[in-house]
Design a protein around this motif. Structure first.
Motif, PDB file in Angstrom:
ATOM      1  N   ASN A  49       0.818  -1.226   0.000  1.00 45.07           N
ATOM      2  CA  ASN A  49       0.000   0.000   0.000  1.00 45.07           C
ATOM      3  C   ASN A  49       0.852   1.277   0.000  1.00 45.07           C
ATOM      4  OD1 ASN A  49       1.094  -0.206   2.555  1.00 45.07           O
ATOM      5  ND2 ASN A  49      -0.667   0.797   3.531  1.00 45.07           N
ATOM      6  N   LEU A  50       2.151   1.123  -0.242  1.00 44.02           N
ATOM      7  CA  LEU A  50       3.068   2.255  -0.020  1.00 44.02           C
ATOM      8  C   LEU A  50       3.665   2.813  -1.311  1.00 44.02           C
ATOM      9  CD1 LEU A  50       4.612   3.752   2.371  1.00 44.02           C
ATOM     10  CD2 LEU A  50       6.505   2.208   1.841  1.00 44.02           C
ATOM     11  N   VAL A  51       3.750   4.150  -1.343  1.00 45.40           N
ATOM     12  CA  VAL A  51       4.578   4.833  -2.336  1.00 45.40           C
ATOM     13  C   VAL A  51       5.699   5.474  -1.539  1.00 45.40           C
ATOM     14  CG1 VAL A  51       4.691   6.677  -4.033  1.00 45.40           C
ATOM     15  CG2 VAL A  51       2.592   5.407  -3.739  1.00 45.40           C
ATOM     16  N   ALA A  52       6.931   5.116  -1.850  1.00 44.03           N
ATOM     17  CA  ALA A  52       8.055   5.705  -1.106  1.00 44.03           C
ATOM     18  C   ALA A  52       8.807   6.654  -2.028  1.00 44.03           C
ATOM     19  CB  ALA A  52       8.969   4.597  -0.615  1.00 44.03           C
ATOM     20  N   ILE A  53       9.130   7.823  -1.500  1.00 45.53           N
ATOM     21  CA  ILE A  53       9.939   8.776  -2.273  1.00 45.53           C
ATOM     22  C   ILE A  53      11.199   9.049  -1.481  1.00 45.53           C
ATOM     23  CG2 ILE A  53      10.063  11.098  -3.255  1.00 45.53           C
ATOM     24  CD1 ILE A  53       7.094  10.866  -3.779  1.00 45.53           C
ATOM     25  N   HIS A  54      12.338   8.743  -2.082  1.00 51.92           N
ATOM     26  CA  HIS A  54      13.602   8.869  -1.367  1.00 51.92           C
ATOM     27  C   HIS A  54      14.499   9.868  -2.096  1.00 51.92           C
ATOM     28  CE1 HIS A  54      12.429   5.556   1.175  1.00 51.92           C
ATOM     29  NE2 HIS A  54      12.289   4.757   0.141  1.00 51.92           N
ATOM     30  N   ASN A  55      15.033  10.765  -1.308  1.00 51.07           N
ATOM     31  CA  ASN A  55      15.904  11.801  -1.852  1.00 51.07           C
ATOM     32  C   ASN A  55      17.365  11.328  -1.808  1.00 51.07           C
ATOM     33  OD1 ASN A  55      17.245  14.762  -0.445  1.00 51.07           O
ATOM     34  ND2 ASN A  55      16.708  14.529  -2.575  1.00 51.07           N
ATOM     35  N   PHE A  56      18.136  11.773  -2.798  1.00 55.91           N
ATOM     36  CA  PHE A  56      19.594  11.547  -2.766  1.00 55.91           C
ATOM     37  C   PHE A  56      20.227  12.757  -3.433  1.00 55.91           C
ATOM     38  CE2 PHE A  56      17.612   9.277  -6.308  1.00 55.91           C
ATOM     39  CZ  PHE A  56      18.197   9.907  -7.377  1.00 55.91           C
ATOM     40  N   ARG A  57      21.554  12.831  -3.443  1.00 58.31           N
ATOM     41  CA  ARG A  57      22.190  14.042  -3.981  1.00 58.31           C
ATOM     42  C   ARG A  57      21.854  14.207  -5.472  1.00 58.31           C
ATOM     43  NH1 ARG A  57      28.243  13.867  -3.596  1.00 58.31           N
ATOM     44  NH2 ARG A  57      28.096  13.364  -5.803  1.00 58.31           N
ATOM     45  N   GLY A  58      21.214  15.297  -5.794  1.00 56.63           N
ATOM     46  CA  GLY A  58      20.917  15.611  -7.195  1.00 56.63           C
ATOM     47  C   GLY A  58      19.603  15.057  -7.713  1.00 56.63           C
ATOM     48  N   GLY A  59      18.836  14.379  -6.846  1.00 56.32           N
ATOM     49  CA  GLY A  59      17.569  13.869  -7.376  1.00 56.32           C
ATOM     50  C   GLY A  59      16.733  13.133  -6.350  1.00 56.32           C
ATOM     51  N   TYR A  60      15.741  12.429  -6.845  1.00 54.40           N
ATOM     52  CA  TYR A  60      14.879  11.637  -5.972  1.00 54.40           C
ATOM     53  C   TYR A  60      14.291  10.473  -6.768  1.00 54.40           C
ATOM     54  CZ  TYR A  60      11.268  14.551  -8.194  1.00 54.40           C
ATOM     55  OH  TYR A  60      10.475  15.203  -9.108  1.00 54.40           O
ATOM     56  N   ALA A  99      22.851   4.809  -2.893  1.00 49.22           N
ATOM     57  CA  ALA A  99      22.921   3.946  -1.704  1.00 49.22           C
ATOM     58  C   ALA A  99      23.314   4.716  -0.436  1.00 49.22           C
ATOM     59  CB  ALA A  99      23.878   2.798  -1.952  1.00 49.22           C
ATOM     60  N   ARG A 100      23.605   5.996  -0.572  1.00 52.64           N
ATOM     61  CA  ARG A 100      23.874   6.780   0.656  1.00 52.64           C
ATOM     62  C   ARG A 100      22.598   6.987   1.460  1.00 52.64           C
ATOM     63  NH1 ARG A 100      27.715  11.771  -0.956  1.00 52.64           N
ATOM     64  NH2 ARG A 100      29.254  10.570  -2.085  1.00 52.64           N
ATOM     65  N   ASN A 101      21.472   6.935   0.766  1.00 52.62           N
ATOM     66  CA  ASN A 101      20.204   6.980   1.481  1.00 52.62           C
ATOM     67  C   ASN A 101      19.954   5.567   2.040  1.00 52.62           C
ATOM     68  OD1 ASN A 101      17.353   6.512   1.940  1.00 52.62           O
ATOM     69  ND2 ASN A 101      17.000   8.492   0.984  1.00 52.62           N
ATOM     70  N   PRO A 102      19.858   5.422   3.362  1.00 56.01           N
ATOM     71  CA  PRO A 102      19.774   4.066   3.931  1.00 56.01           C
ATOM     72  C   PRO A 102      18.593   3.249   3.423  1.00 56.01           C
ATOM     73  CG  PRO A 102      19.437   5.764   5.627  1.00 56.01           C
ATOM     74  CD  PRO A 102      19.857   6.468   4.390  1.00 56.01           C
ATOM     75  N   TYR A 103      17.467   3.918   3.100  1.00 57.74           N
ATOM     76  CA  TYR A 103      16.310   3.178   2.587  1.00 57.74           C
ATOM     77  C   TYR A 103      16.625   2.591   1.198  1.00 57.74           C
ATOM     78  CZ  TYR A 103      13.371   5.050   6.290  1.00 57.74           C
ATOM     79  OH  TYR A 103      12.838   5.351   7.509  1.00 57.74           O
ATOM     80  N   LEU A 104      17.283   3.420   0.387  1.00 56.04           N
ATOM     81  CA  LEU A 104      17.597   2.945  -0.961  1.00 56.04           C
ATOM     82  C   LEU A 104      18.729   1.921  -0.929  1.00 56.04           C
ATOM     83  CD1 LEU A 104      17.163   6.273  -2.953  1.00 56.04           C
ATOM     84  CD2 LEU A 104      15.718   4.237  -3.047  1.00 56.04           C
TER      85      LEU A 104
END
Ligand SMILES: Cc1cc2nc3c(=O)[nH]c(=O)nc-3n(C[C@H](O)[C@H](O)[C@H](O)COP(=O)(O)OP(=O)(O)OC[C@H]3O[C@@H](n4cnc5c(N)ncnc54)[C@H](O)[C@@H]3O)c2cc1C
Length: 373
Positions: free
Chosen positions: A182-193, A230-235
């Motif tokens: 049921n989830l939409v996840a949006i993850h930010n990283f350097r220069g984008g998402y 991969a610096r974003n722990p979720y990603l």
């Protein structure tokens, strides 16, 4: 030379929706699409529920899909916020969605040609639509629904084509059964998402938008995923646990969010051809479908009532289109300025991840109202 009431250039969501709508009203409609169906497309594949009643009205039966009612937003440092999606949406791959509309169009008797258009000319109150082979087709109206950017824009001398388009996007499907349905996840990283959500097959779609400046510092997608995303722990967790189902990710470049005109050289522009919105700021697919509806209604009013001349129809479409979408697109362009500045981008995503109020406002503003049939 074949003659049609309406020729639609581009058989994506906007083009096929307009074709189905107009064909249901008995117009002779032709769609020209460059690529055979079905095919994958770079897209987040989250569709706002606002389109459902209208698709039903068009006789398009959607398959069983996952319903999304929750959003997770995270920043590189791992801070995250969850929010409800009041209207919500569903996950449907473009492979299936575009194919479904194509089949509905064929069923209704739309002429679909798998051929690229390379010129559109308006002369003596009619259009001449030309193919590479030199073959030409004639119509009273042309709907331009050929997507974000193409050779036709150059031919038409559209002003946005001269401007820099500093974004590229990458997408692939992955197997990760544990990803919430049921989830939409949006993850930010350097220069984008990037966005993660399940499609109808159960595969998780991972689609991200990144600035060239950020991407070009790495050697390619694998390095970019490993060193930046991969610096974003979720990603990081996602990339470690998930198995890619595509042989190669799909990519598109030169993505332009610049202002465009909804009518150009008498062509009624729909979907991304009229204006592309940052996925963080709006649901481009719902906008494409909605713009096709208002274009079809305007063309129908022209033929049926006989009250309008061509300029009145164009003015009517232009006014309605701006009324529905101009504010959202403006917001998207403001966001672009922020996202292209790494310091401002980190700061603003950080503010979002700490502000449920702003996130809820953003969700509200990115969804339109239910499209009435
Ligand atoms: C990275 C990214 C993520 C996104 N995520 C989402 C999301 O999660 N949810 C959402 O609602 N929106 C999303 N969008 C926006 C959405 O993908 C678009 O708004 C939507 O695809 C627009 O549909 P369209 O029919 O206008 O264009 P398209 O789907 O691009 O269709 C245009 C068609 O025209 C054809 N064509 C092009 N040139 C020619 C020619 N010369 N002759 C014949 N045919 C031609 C193409 O092959 C194509 O099939 C995203 C966009 C991007 C860039």
């Amino acid at each position: 030379m074949d003659n049609f009431d309406v020729i639609i250039v581009g058989g994506g969501l906007a083009g096929l929706t307009a074709a189905i709508h107009l064909r249901r009203q008995n117009y002779d409609v032709a769609v020209f699409e460059s690529k055979p169906y079905p095919h994958h497309k770079v897209c987040g594949e989250y569709i706002s529920n606002e389109v459902k009643p209208y698709l039903e009205f068009l006789g398009v039966s959607l398959p069983q899909t996952f319903q999304f009612n929750e959003m997770l937003l995270s920043i590189e440092q791992g801070k995250a916020l969850k929010a409800n999606l009041p209207m919500g949406g569903f996950g449907l791959s473009r492979y299936t969605f575009d194919h479904l509309l194509y089949q509905r169009a064929l069923e209704l008797g739309v002429n679909v040609f798998i051929k690229s258009v390379n010129s559109i000319k308006f002369e003596n109150n009619k259009f001449r639509v030309g193919l590479e082979s030199g073959q030409e087709y004639i119509s009273k109206f042309v709907i331009g629904a050929y997507g974000k950017r193409g050779v036709l824009d150059k031919g038409l001398g559209r002003s946005f084509i001269q401007k820099k388009s500093p974004w590229l996007a990458v997408k692939a499907h992955y197997k990760l059964d544990s990803f919430p349905n049921n989830l939409v996840a949006i993850h930010n990283f350097r220069g984008g998402y990037g966005g993660l959500s399940k499609t109808e097959s159960g595969a998780v779609n991972f689609c991200y938008l990144v600035s060239y400046d950020s991407f070009k510092k790495e050697k390619g997608i694998a390095d970019f995923n490993q060193n930046i995303i991969a610096r974003n722990p979720y990603l990081n967790e996602f990339l470690n646990d998930a198995e890619m189902l595509f042989e190669q990710p799909l990519t598109i470049g030169q993505i332009s969010f610049h202002k465009k005109k909804p009518v150009e050289n008498h062509i009624i522009m729909c979907g991304d051809t009229a204006g592309l919105i940052h996925p963080l700021c709006g649901n481009g697919m719902a906008m494409a479908i909605h713009s096709a509806k208002i274009a079809s209604e305007a063309i129908n009013a022209f033929f049926k009532t006989g009250l309008w001349n061509r300029s009145q129809l164009e003015l009517e479409y232009d006014t309605q289109w701006k009324h529905l979408f101009a504010k959202r697109l403006w917001m998207g362009r403001q966001l672009q300025a922020i996202l292209l500045n790494p310091r401002l981008s980190n700061l603003s995503m950080g503010i979002l991840a700490n502000s449920p109020y702003i996130v809820n406002k953003l969700i509200k503003n990115t969804h339109g109202k239910i499209i009435q049939s």
